[in-house]
Write a protein that holds these residues in place. Structure first.
Motif, PDB file in Angstrom:
ATOM      1  N   ILE A  64      22.969  46.637  62.676  1.00 18.88           N
ATOM      2  CA  ILE A  64      24.297  47.068  62.260  1.00 18.88           C
ATOM      3  C   ILE A  64      25.219  45.856  62.336  1.00 18.88           C
ATOM      4  O   ILE A  64      25.028  44.972  63.196  1.00 18.88           O
ATOM      5  N   GLY A  65      26.170  45.762  61.431  1.00 19.25           N
ATOM      6  CA  GLY A  65      27.055  44.607  61.429  1.00 19.25           C
ATOM      7  C   GLY A  65      28.336  44.865  60.658  1.00 19.25           C
ATOM      8  O   GLY A  65      28.517  45.916  60.043  1.00 19.25           O
ATOM      9  N   ASP A  66      29.207  43.852  60.703  1.00 22.27           N
ATOM     10  CA  ASP A  66      30.514  43.987  60.065  1.00 22.27           C
ATOM     11  C   ASP A  66      30.980  42.614  59.601  1.00 22.27           C
ATOM     12  O   ASP A  66      31.031  41.663  60.401  1.00 22.27           O
ATOM     13  N   VAL A  67      31.275  42.507  58.306  1.00 22.35           N
ATOM     14  CA  VAL A  67      31.832  41.277  57.754  1.00 22.35           C
ATOM     15  C   VAL A  67      33.349  41.369  57.823  1.00 22.35           C
ATOM     16  O   VAL A  67      33.938  42.396  57.446  1.00 22.35           O
ATOM     17  N   CYS A  68      34.001  40.311  58.275  1.00 22.55           N
ATOM     18  CA  CYS A  68      35.458  40.307  58.377  1.00 22.55           C
ATOM     19  C   CYS A  68      36.094  40.471  57.001  1.00 22.55           C
ATOM     20  O   CYS A  68      35.721  39.797  56.038  1.00 22.55           O
ATOM     21  N   GLY A  69      37.076  41.380  56.907  1.00 19.56           N
ATOM     22  CA  GLY A  69      37.844  41.539  55.674  1.00 19.56           C
ATOM     23  C   GLY A  69      37.223  42.510  54.702  1.00 19.56           C
ATOM     24  O   GLY A  69      36.249  43.205  54.991  1.00 19.56           O
TER      25      GLY A  69
ATOM     26  N   ALA B  72      24.139  39.420  54.368  1.00 20.16           N
ATOM     27  CA  ALA B  72      23.816  39.644  55.773  1.00 20.16           C
ATOM     28  C   ALA B  72      22.733  40.702  55.931  1.00 20.16           C
ATOM     29  O   ALA B  72      21.720  40.481  56.625  1.00 20.16           O
ATOM     30  N   ARG B  73      22.930  41.835  55.290  1.00 22.81           N
ATOM     31  CA  ARG B  73      21.962  42.930  55.465  1.00 22.81           C
ATOM     32  C   ARG B  73      20.589  42.540  54.935  1.00 22.81           C
ATOM     33  O   ARG B  73      19.563  42.733  55.598  1.00 22.81           O
ATOM     34  N   HIS B  74      20.537  41.990  53.723  1.00 22.63           N
ATOM     35  CA  HIS B  74      19.236  41.695  53.115  1.00 22.63           C
ATOM     36  C   HIS B  74      18.542  40.521  53.789  1.00 22.63           C
ATOM     37  O   HIS B  74      17.301  40.494  53.893  1.00 22.63           O
ATOM     38  N   THR B  75      19.321  39.558  54.278  1.00 20.89           N
ATOM     39  CA  THR B  75      18.711  38.442  55.010  1.00 20.89           C
ATOM     40  C   THR B  75      18.040  38.951  56.281  1.00 20.89           C
ATOM     41  O   THR B  75      16.869  38.626  56.575  1.00 20.89           O
ATOM     42  N   LEU B  76      18.773  39.739  57.065  1.00 19.84           N
ATOM     43  CA  LEU B  76      18.217  40.268  58.313  1.00 19.84           C
ATOM     44  C   LEU B  76      17.024  41.177  58.031  1.00 19.84           C
ATOM     45  O   LEU B  76      15.980  41.076  58.703  1.00 19.84           O
ATOM     46  N   ARG B  77      17.141  42.053  57.051  1.00 19.20           N
ATOM     47  CA  ARG B  77      16.040  42.977  56.770  1.00 19.20           C
ATOM     48  C   ARG B  77      14.786  42.218  56.321  1.00 19.20           C
ATOM     49  O   ARG B  77      13.670  42.501  56.795  1.00 19.20           O
TER      50      ARG B  77
ATOM     51  N   GLU C  59      22.978  30.248  59.784  1.00 19.76           N
ATOM     52  CA  GLU C  59      22.844  29.049  58.962  1.00 19.76           C
ATOM     53  C   GLU C  59      23.293  29.311  57.526  1.00 19.76           C
ATOM     54  O   GLU C  59      23.986  28.486  56.905  1.00 19.76           O
ATOM     55  N   ALA C  60      22.881  30.468  56.988  1.00 19.13           N
ATOM     56  CA  ALA C  60      23.242  30.801  55.607  1.00 19.13           C
ATOM     57  C   ALA C  60      24.746  30.978  55.458  1.00 19.13           C
ATOM     58  O   ALA C  60      25.346  30.521  54.469  1.00 19.13           O
ATOM     59  N   LEU C  61      25.366  31.578  56.429  1.00 17.64           N
ATOM     60  CA  LEU C  61      26.817  31.806  56.355  1.00 17.64           C
ATOM     61  C   LEU C  61      27.577  30.479  56.463  1.00 17.64           C
ATOM     62  O   LEU C  61      28.566  30.254  55.746  1.00 17.64           O
ATOM     63  N   VAL C  62      27.136  29.609  57.376  1.00 21.08           N
ATOM     64  CA  VAL C  62      27.791  28.311  57.521  1.00 21.08           C
ATOM     65  C   VAL C  62      27.618  27.491  56.251  1.00 21.08           C
ATOM     66  O   VAL C  62      28.550  26.819  55.786  1.00 21.08           O
ATOM     67  N   ARG C  63      26.423  27.578  55.660  1.00 19.66           N
ATOM     68  CA  ARG C  63      26.160  26.840  54.429  1.00 19.66           C
ATOM     69  C   ARG C  63      27.046  27.335  53.279  1.00 19.66           C
ATOM     70  O   ARG C  63      27.452  26.565  52.419  1.00 19.66           O
ATOM     71  N   GLU C  64      27.356  28.622  53.255  1.00 17.09           N
ATOM     72  CA  GLU C  64      28.223  29.190  52.219  1.00 17.09           C
ATOM     73  C   GLU C  64      29.647  28.657  52.331  1.00 17.09           C
ATOM     74  O   GLU C  64      30.410  28.667  51.367  1.00 17.09           O
TER      75      GLU C  64
ATOM     76  N   ASP D 188      28.014  35.148  70.362  1.00 13.43           N
ATOM     77  CA  ASP D 188      28.951  34.472  69.463  1.00 13.43           C
ATOM     78  C   ASP D 188      28.952  35.113  68.084  1.00 13.43           C
ATOM     79  O   ASP D 188      27.954  35.691  67.640  1.00 13.43           O
ATOM     80  N   LEU D 189      30.089  34.962  67.423  1.00 12.56           N
ATOM     81  CA  LEU D 189      30.204  35.437  66.043  1.00 12.56           C
ATOM     82  C   LEU D 189      29.342  34.585  65.125  1.00 12.56           C
ATOM     83  O   LEU D 189      29.137  33.386  65.372  1.00 12.56           O
ATOM     84  N   LEU D 190      28.866  35.157  64.040  1.00 11.82           N
ATOM     85  CA  LEU D 190      28.065  34.435  63.057  1.00 11.82           C
ATOM     86  C   LEU D 190      28.960  33.843  61.984  1.00 11.82           C
ATOM     87  O   LEU D 190      29.971  34.438  61.608  1.00 11.82           O
ATOM     88  N   GLY D 191      28.575  32.655  61.491  1.00 15.83           N
ATOM     89  CA  GLY D 191      29.302  32.037  60.397  1.00 15.83           C
ATOM     90  C   GLY D 191      30.435  31.139  60.823  1.00 15.83           C
ATOM     91  O   GLY D 191      31.184  30.650  59.962  1.00 15.83           O
ATOM     92  N   VAL D 192      30.573  30.907  62.134  1.00 15.39           N
ATOM     93  CA  VAL D 192      31.675  30.078  62.639  1.00 15.39           C
ATOM     94  C   VAL D 192      31.150  28.742  63.165  1.00 15.39           C
ATOM     95  O   VAL D 192      31.659  27.664  62.813  1.00 15.39           O
TER      96      VAL D 192
END
Length: 602
Positions: A418-423, A435-440, A458-463, A512-516
């Motif tokens: 389960i997760g939540d993207v900001c905004g 996020a969902r498809h990467t984890l799955r 890593e994928a979020l930081v790269r984006e 820690d939060l992801l993507g930061v």
């Protein structure tokens, strides 16, 4: 004043007439309608020397609305409502007798008086028959215009044309002039009042219509607001795939609601009128002969007989015709007075309906898109009952960032995520899918939760996105009578564990939060899930929902989980999400809930 018995009293001189005329002017200054002059005016004319009867008629074109008459033998005014079409050529003012008083009726250009022999008049007309029954042989007629194109005609009958002298004609013109001036004064006063009432009504109607973005509620408010403030009945049709369809109707008489609904739904005459308005794009007001053949007007039966006029306005917004707004009136002048106001009301109603329709379409699109970002169905896991719920909470109808999933693993277990993207919005939706498809995908390929969360980071930081993501993964593995639980958190709200006895525990979760950051640490711990226990995962839309008094749902979440879990694993998530929605008065975040209860067969 010379006294005579009963109705035969006669004025001795002009002093009598002057006093009565002054009295008539006083009444005219106070009356709200020219019919308020009737009793005094008729009494004055009936007491003129030689007069046998007085009859007045009210016309719109060739439509005769009513007649009011008095006779020497029956001085109390009789009133007969007719609403019958006789044609323009038959109406007062269209004919002239052999004894005309002059082209303009007098030196001051006032109302003209025309003198007739009874033989000159059409004996089939009801007012002519009324005079004939009183023994009249000579008639002095004076017709004066009224507002909205109507007119009233006064006819004074005598035993012989020779009895109609200059005095009678002058006095008939005088009462007609009072009627004209009074009507003009009433029209000005009514227009001012109507403007004030209309402005206030339109403001209130706009507030009512704009207070909801639900199409059904909006159209019902249009009808409910307009009756009886504007008219006796109202019907709102919308152009739907099957054609013009009544979606709301109201009548001031609750007993006539069903009748109006049936007429609105299938009457061929009304359907043709509505289609004509839609095709022409212009409002219409129908009355008199124009109602013939339909369910309204004196010629109809039942409740429709009371309807004297019908107005239909197109509902047009943003260059499209959405439908029609129809009003029913028991008075013709009400329909005519309100024509401009109704066009304004229809325009506002159309805009409100169109806004509600667009909102509903967008809501459906958002919900559909949101569903595509979530699993179509949850897997069946032996020994577990899985349930989930998602509630869209943002009034702006942007796609949210909440997600969840369940991935079966080896040895009969399952990984819950389960997760939540900001905004919100397009970028949040894109990251939610990522996020969902990467984890799955990584979990299905055998990656450990730590590795899957690291790869997602890593994928979020790269984006290079400015948005962060929270996530929680929980692995349930069968063991003994229940399941072994291990979970990893990346800044996500801590899950709850509802025990079979109803007690609720919060499982410690940090991370820690992801993507930061390039490198993150995840909070991890273990627990035991026994038969009857339920693991409850949720997003912050649950904890941050607020009541009207400012209370956060988080303060009562454990109690709610204990209560909603008492109903069993099936529907547990739906019950909890519904309770949050019912609680919140503020907080526009989406709500995602995922529950796994042990000990219940899938």
């Amino acid at each position: 004043m010379e006294q005579h018995e009963g109705n035969a009293s006669r004025p001795a001189d002009d002093g009598w007439w002057s006093g009565r005329l002054h009295e008539l002017w006083s009444v005219a200054d106070r009356t709200q309608d020219v019919t308020g002059l009737a009793d005094l005016l008729y009494d004055m004319l009936l007491h003129m020397p030689g007069v046998l009867a007085v009859v007045g008629t009210r016309w719109s074109g060739g439509l005769l609305h009513y007649l009011r008459g008095v006779t020497r033998s029956e001085p109390t005014p009789s009133y007969v409502e007719l609403e019958r079409e006789y044609g323009e050529s038959t109406a007062p003012g269209a004919r002239h007798g052999a004894h005309d008083s002059g082209p303009d009726g007098g030196p001051d250009g006032g109302p003209a008086v025309t003198v007739h022999e009874m033989a000159e008049l059409d004996g089939d007309l009801p007012h002519v028959r009324f005079l004939a029954a009183a023994g009249v042989r000579g008639v002095a007629e004076c017709t004066v215009p009224l507002g909205q194109g109507g007119r009233v005609s006064f006819m004074v009958g005598t035993a012989d044309v020779s009895a109609i002298d200059g005095t009678l004609r002058t006095r008939l013109r005088q009462v007609a002039e009072v009627t004209v001036v009074s009507d003009r004064r009433i029209m000005v006063r009514r227009q001012n009042e109507l403007r004030q009432v209309s402005d206030a009504f339109l403001a209130e109607a706009s507030l009512q219509m704009d207070s909801s973005l639900d199409v059904e509620k909006t159209v019902r408010r249009v009808a409910r607001t307009a009756v009886p403030a504007v008219a006796e009945g109202c019907v709102l049709h919308l152009r739907l795939p099957d054609g013009l369809t009544p979606v709301a109707f109201a009548h001031m008489d609750a007993g006539e609601q069903q009748w109006l609904g049936e007429v609105a739904d299938g009457d061929p005459w009304l359907t043709r009128v509505l289609e004509r308005v839609v095709d022409g794009g212009q409002g219409v007001v129908l009355k008199g002969e124009e109602l013939v053949g339909g369910p309204f007007g004196p010629a109809s039966s039942g409740a429709g007989r009371a309807v004297r006029a019908l107005s239909v306005n197109p509902l047009m917004a943003r260059g499209r015709t959405l439908g029609t707004l129809t009003f029913l009136y028991h008075r013709v002048d009400m329909a005519e007075d309100a024509s401009r106001f109704l066009a304004d009301l229809a325009a506002r109603a159309a805009l409100a309906v169109d806004t509600s329709t667009l909102y509903e379409q967008r809501r459906r699109h958002v919900v559909s898109l949101q569903r595509h970002l979530l699993p179509r169905e949850l897997p069946r896991i032996p020994g577990l009952t899985l349930s989930s719920a998602y509630e869209v909470g943002d009034v702006s109808l942007d796609v949210g960032g909440d997600f969840y999933d369940a991935v079966p693993t080896a040895r009969g277990g399952v990984t819950l995520l389960i997760g939540d993207v900001c905004g919100r919005g397009a970028e949040a939706a894109a990251l939610t899918g990522l996020a969902r498809h990467t984890l799955r995908t990584l979990i299905e390929d055998g990656s450990t939760p730590e590795h899957a969360l690291g790869r997602l980071n890593e994928a979020l930081v790269r984006e290079g996105t400015s948005r962060f993501v929270t996530a929680l993964l929980a692995v349930l593995v069968p063991g003994g009578a229940g399941f072994h639980l291990r979970y990893w958190s990346a800044g996500h709200p801590a899950p709850l564990l509802r025990r079979a006895d109803g007690t609720v525990e919060e499982l410690t979760a940090h991370g820690d939060l992801l993507g930061v950051l390039d490198t993150v640490e995840y909070g991890s711990d273990t627990a035991r899930v026994e038969p009857g226990d339920a693991l409850v995962l949720f997003t912050d839309g649950v904890t941050e929902a607020r009541a009207a008094d400012g209370t956060f749902y988080e303060s009562g979440l454990r109690t709610a989980v204990a209560r909603q879990g008492a109903g069993g694993g099936d529907g547990f998530a739906e019950r909890l999400a519904r309770a949050v929605v019912e609680f919140r008065a503020a907080g526009a975040d989406d709500i995602a809930v995922l529950v796994a209860q042990a000990g219940v067969a899938a």
